[in-house]
Design a protein around this motif. Structure first.
Motif, PDB file in Angstrom:
ATOM      1  N   PHE A 135     -52.480  36.732 -67.735  1.00 24.44           N
ATOM      2  CA  PHE A 135     -52.508  37.395 -66.440  1.00 24.44           C
ATOM      3  C   PHE A 135     -52.436  38.902 -66.657  1.00 24.44           C
ATOM      4  O   PHE A 135     -51.521  39.391 -67.323  1.00 24.44           O
ATOM      5  N   VAL A 136     -53.388  39.623 -66.087  1.00 23.61           N
ATOM      6  CA  VAL A 136     -53.372  41.077 -66.165  1.00 23.61           C
ATOM      7  C   VAL A 136     -52.695  41.599 -64.897  1.00 23.61           C
ATOM      8  O   VAL A 136     -53.246  41.491 -63.799  1.00 23.61           O
ATOM      9  N   THR A 137     -51.480  42.132 -65.069  1.00 22.60           N
ATOM     10  CA  THR A 137     -50.768  42.712 -63.933  1.00 22.60           C
ATOM     11  C   THR A 137     -50.920  44.231 -64.004  1.00 22.60           C
ATOM     12  O   THR A 137     -52.029  44.731 -63.977  1.00 22.60           O
ATOM     13  N   GLU A 178     -48.520  37.783 -70.145  1.00 20.59           N
ATOM     14  CA  GLU A 178     -48.729  38.838 -69.155  1.00 20.59           C
ATOM     15  C   GLU A 178     -49.070  40.137 -69.869  1.00 20.59           C
ATOM     16  O   GLU A 178     -48.347  40.570 -70.769  1.00 20.59           O
ATOM     17  N   ILE A 179     -50.163  40.760 -69.452  1.00 23.98           N
ATOM     18  CA  ILE A 179     -50.576  42.068 -69.963  1.00 23.98           C
ATOM     19  C   ILE A 179     -50.450  43.062 -68.817  1.00 23.98           C
ATOM     20  O   ILE A 179     -51.053  42.868 -67.748  1.00 23.98           O
ATOM     21  N   ALA A 180     -49.670  44.125 -69.014  1.00 25.84           N
ATOM     22  CA  ALA A 180     -49.432  45.116 -67.960  1.00 25.84           C
ATOM     23  C   ALA A 180     -49.949  46.482 -68.413  1.00 25.84           C
ATOM     24  O   ALA A 180     -49.228  47.226 -69.090  1.00 25.84           O
ATOM     25  N   PRO A 181     -51.174  46.831 -68.057  1.00 19.51           N
ATOM     26  CA  PRO A 181     -51.715  48.121 -68.473  1.00 19.51           C
ATOM     27  C   PRO A 181     -51.231  49.260 -67.571  1.00 19.51           C
ATOM     28  O   PRO A 181     -50.971  49.070 -66.379  1.00 19.51           O
ATOM     29  N   GLY A 182     -51.144  50.441 -68.171  1.00 19.29           N
ATOM     30  CA  GLY A 182     -50.956  51.661 -67.404  1.00 19.29           C
ATOM     31  C   GLY A 182     -52.308  52.215 -66.998  1.00 19.29           C
ATOM     32  O   GLY A 182     -53.170  51.478 -66.522  1.00 19.29           O
ATOM     33  N   ALA A 214     -61.262  49.760 -70.624  1.00 20.79           N
ATOM     34  CA  ALA A 214     -61.242  48.317 -70.377  1.00 20.79           C
ATOM     35  C   ALA A 214     -61.290  47.536 -71.682  1.00 20.79           C
ATOM     36  O   ALA A 214     -60.644  46.491 -71.820  1.00 20.79           O
ATOM     37  N   GLU A 215     -62.029  48.045 -72.645  1.00 23.39           N
ATOM     38  CA  GLU A 215     -62.161  47.363 -73.935  1.00 23.39           C
ATOM     39  C   GLU A 215     -60.829  47.273 -74.672  1.00 23.39           C
ATOM     40  O   GLU A 215     -60.582  46.319 -75.420  1.00 23.39           O
ATOM     41  N   ASP A 216     -59.962  48.262 -74.477  1.00 18.78           N
ATOM     42  CA  ASP A 216     -58.654  48.228 -75.129  1.00 18.78           C
ATOM     43  C   ASP A 216     -57.823  47.051 -74.614  1.00 18.78           C
ATOM     44  O   ASP A 216     -57.172  46.345 -75.387  1.00 18.78           O
ATOM     45  N   VAL A 217     -57.849  46.859 -73.305  1.00 12.60           N
ATOM     46  CA  VAL A 217     -57.097  45.751 -72.718  1.00 12.60           C
ATOM     47  C   VAL A 217     -57.724  44.426 -73.136  1.00 12.60           C
ATOM     48  O   VAL A 217     -57.021  43.463 -73.473  1.00 12.60           O
ATOM     49  N   ALA A 218     -59.051  44.378 -73.150  1.00  9.42           N
ATOM     50  CA  ALA A 218     -59.739  43.149 -73.564  1.00  9.42           C
ATOM     51  C   ALA A 218     -59.398  42.786 -75.003  1.00  9.42           C
ATOM     52  O   ALA A 218     -59.260  41.598 -75.337  1.00  9.42           O
ATOM     53  N   ASP A 219     -59.240  43.773 -75.872  1.00  9.29           N
ATOM     54  CA  ASP A 219     -58.866  43.493 -77.259  1.00  9.29           C
ATOM     55  C   ASP A 219     -57.498  42.826 -77.348  1.00  9.29           C
ATOM     56  O   ASP A 219     -57.283  41.915 -78.158  1.00  9.29           O
ATOM     57  N   VAL A 220     -56.554  43.274 -76.519  1.00  9.50           N
ATOM     58  CA  VAL A 220     -55.215  42.677 -76.523  1.00  9.50           C
ATOM     59  C   VAL A 220     -55.284  41.247 -75.982  1.00  9.50           C
ATOM     60  O   VAL A 220     -54.629  40.337 -76.510  1.00  9.50           O
ATOM     61  N   ILE A 221     -56.063  41.047 -74.948  1.00  9.21           N
ATOM     62  CA  ILE A 221     -56.241  39.698 -74.400  1.00  9.21           C
ATOM     63  C   ILE A 221     -56.825  38.774 -75.463  1.00  9.21           C
ATOM     64  O   ILE A 221     -56.355  37.645 -75.668  1.00  9.21           O
ATOM     65  N   VAL A 236     -46.870  42.257 -72.553  1.00 14.09           N
ATOM     66  CA  VAL A 236     -47.353  43.406 -73.309  1.00 14.09           C
ATOM     67  C   VAL A 236     -47.587  44.539 -72.317  1.00 14.09           C
ATOM     68  O   VAL A 236     -48.433  44.429 -71.421  1.00 14.09           O
ATOM     69  N   THR A 237     -46.807  45.615 -72.451  1.00 15.92           N
ATOM     70  CA  THR A 237     -47.021  46.812 -71.646  1.00 15.92           C
ATOM     71  C   THR A 237     -47.793  47.802 -72.498  1.00 15.92           C
ATOM     72  O   THR A 237     -47.365  48.134 -73.601  1.00 15.92           O
ATOM     73  N   MET A 238     -48.930  48.259 -72.007  1.00 14.64           N
ATOM     74  CA  MET A 238     -49.755  49.170 -72.789  1.00 14.64           C
ATOM     75  C   MET A 238     -50.171  50.370 -71.935  1.00 14.64           C
ATOM     76  O   MET A 238     -50.536  50.219 -70.770  1.00 14.64           O
ATOM     77  N   ARG A 239     -50.060  51.530 -72.526  1.00 17.52           N
ATOM     78  CA  ARG A 239     -50.416  52.778 -71.855  1.00 17.52           C
ATOM     79  C   ARG A 239     -51.176  53.668 -72.830  1.00 17.52           C
ATOM     80  O   ARG A 239     -51.040  53.514 -74.045  1.00 17.52           O
ATOM     81  N   PRO A 240     -51.923  54.642 -72.322  1.00 20.13           N
ATOM     82  CA  PRO A 240     -52.458  55.663 -73.223  1.00 20.13           C
ATOM     83  C   PRO A 240     -51.315  56.511 -73.773  1.00 20.13           C
ATOM     84  O   PRO A 240     -50.244  56.612 -73.158  1.00 20.13           O
ATOM     85  N   VAL A 241     -51.526  57.111 -74.918  1.00 19.40           N
ATOM     86  CA  VAL A 241     -50.505  57.953 -75.526  1.00 19.40           C
ATOM     87  C   VAL A 241     -50.103  59.078 -74.577  1.00 19.40           C
ATOM     88  O   VAL A 241     -48.937  59.497 -74.541  1.00 19.40           O
TER      89      VAL A 241
END
Length: 261
Positions: A135-137, A178-182, A214-221, A236-241
């Motif tokens: 799930f991408v939240t 759960e993937i939570a992108p910034g 989008a590709e960065d999140v897809a790689d984690v998925i 997984v919480t992911m943000r740009p640096v």
């Protein structure tokens, strides 16, 4: 991965589209799901994925989707990307219609999709060892910010749904990720949120040194699905640096400080 099939929602654009591409590159059979049939068809022709047009806020449409999935083959993974934001109003001035849409698109759509597809995932897990849900939240589910209350609330509710689902499936060989992108710079998310104002949408990203793609999140998925079956990436919480917290965003080139030893 041959013969494993994943259903990816929100597949007509952004993270969903990138996920279809990433999983196809790993050898998955993929069913892309989204409202816009023409864009889905083009993606399917390019990648070799299948496509089913469906509005996940419509129960009858979801029922038809589940029946088509049941008829056409096993389902080993669900990747729920579909959702979105509308508006940046304050709580006081919030649009009830926009808030209702966000709850429908992010929470109720997820619930009806999970309810329909779990029997298919259980069947695949019984025959092939395990199944997966991703799930991408959003980091908006974790940290409130002014103008974000409607989206904060919807994504927090979706995130809680995911956490409860993981507990309810305890003891079954079905992973719940759960993937939570910034900040992710995609084609449509912010544009849609701001009512199609392209100038305002681009200003959100102005000066930010390399927002996520989008590709960065897809790689984690893709990693979450390919990891050993004993490994569950709960969150997984992911943000740009350049974004060290929801409210702390650097604009301008990243650089090493010279005023410290």
């Amino acid at each position: 991965m041959v013969n494993r099939r994943a259903v990816v929602t929100g597949a007509s654009t952004g993270i969903g589209e990138a996920t279809v591409r990433a999983l196809r590159a790993q050898g998955w059979d993929v069913v892309g799901v989204a409202r816009r049939e023409q864009r889905l068809t083009a993606l399917a022709e390019e990648t070799g994925a299948s496509a089913i047009a469906c509005d996940l806020t419509d129960q009858a449409a979801v029922d038809a989707l589940i029946e088509e999935l049941r008829r056409s083959g096993p389902v080993h993974a669900l990747v729920q990307v579909a959702g979105g934001a509308r508006g940046t109003d304050s709580v006081e001035e919030g649009s009830v219609a926009d808030w209702q849409w966000m709850y429908d698109a992010n929470v109720l759509a997820t619930q009806r999709l999970v309810a329909g597809i779990l029997p298919l995932l259980r069947k695949a897990a019984s025959s092939d060892g395990h199944a997966d849900t991703v799930f991408v939240t959003s980091t908006a589910a974790q940290t409130p910010y002014p103008g974000g209350a409607g989206y904060n609330a919807a994504k927090a509710a979706e995130g809680m749904l995911v956490k409860v689902l993981r507990q309810e499936l305890n003891g079954e060989p079905i992973r719940v990720v759960e993937i939570a992108p910034g900040m992710v710079h995609t084609e449509e998310f912010t544009l849609n949120r701001l009512g199609g104002d392209s100038v305002a949408a681009e200003a959100v990203y102005a000066g930010v040194d390399e927002p996520l793609l989008a590709e960065d999140v897809a790689d984690v998925i893709a990693y979450a699905l390919s990891a050993p079956r004993r490994v569950n990436l709960d969150l997984v919480t992911m943000r740009p640096v350049a974004q060290s917290a929801q409210h702390l965003l650097a604009r301008g080139p990243l650089h090493v400080r010279t005023d410290v030893d």
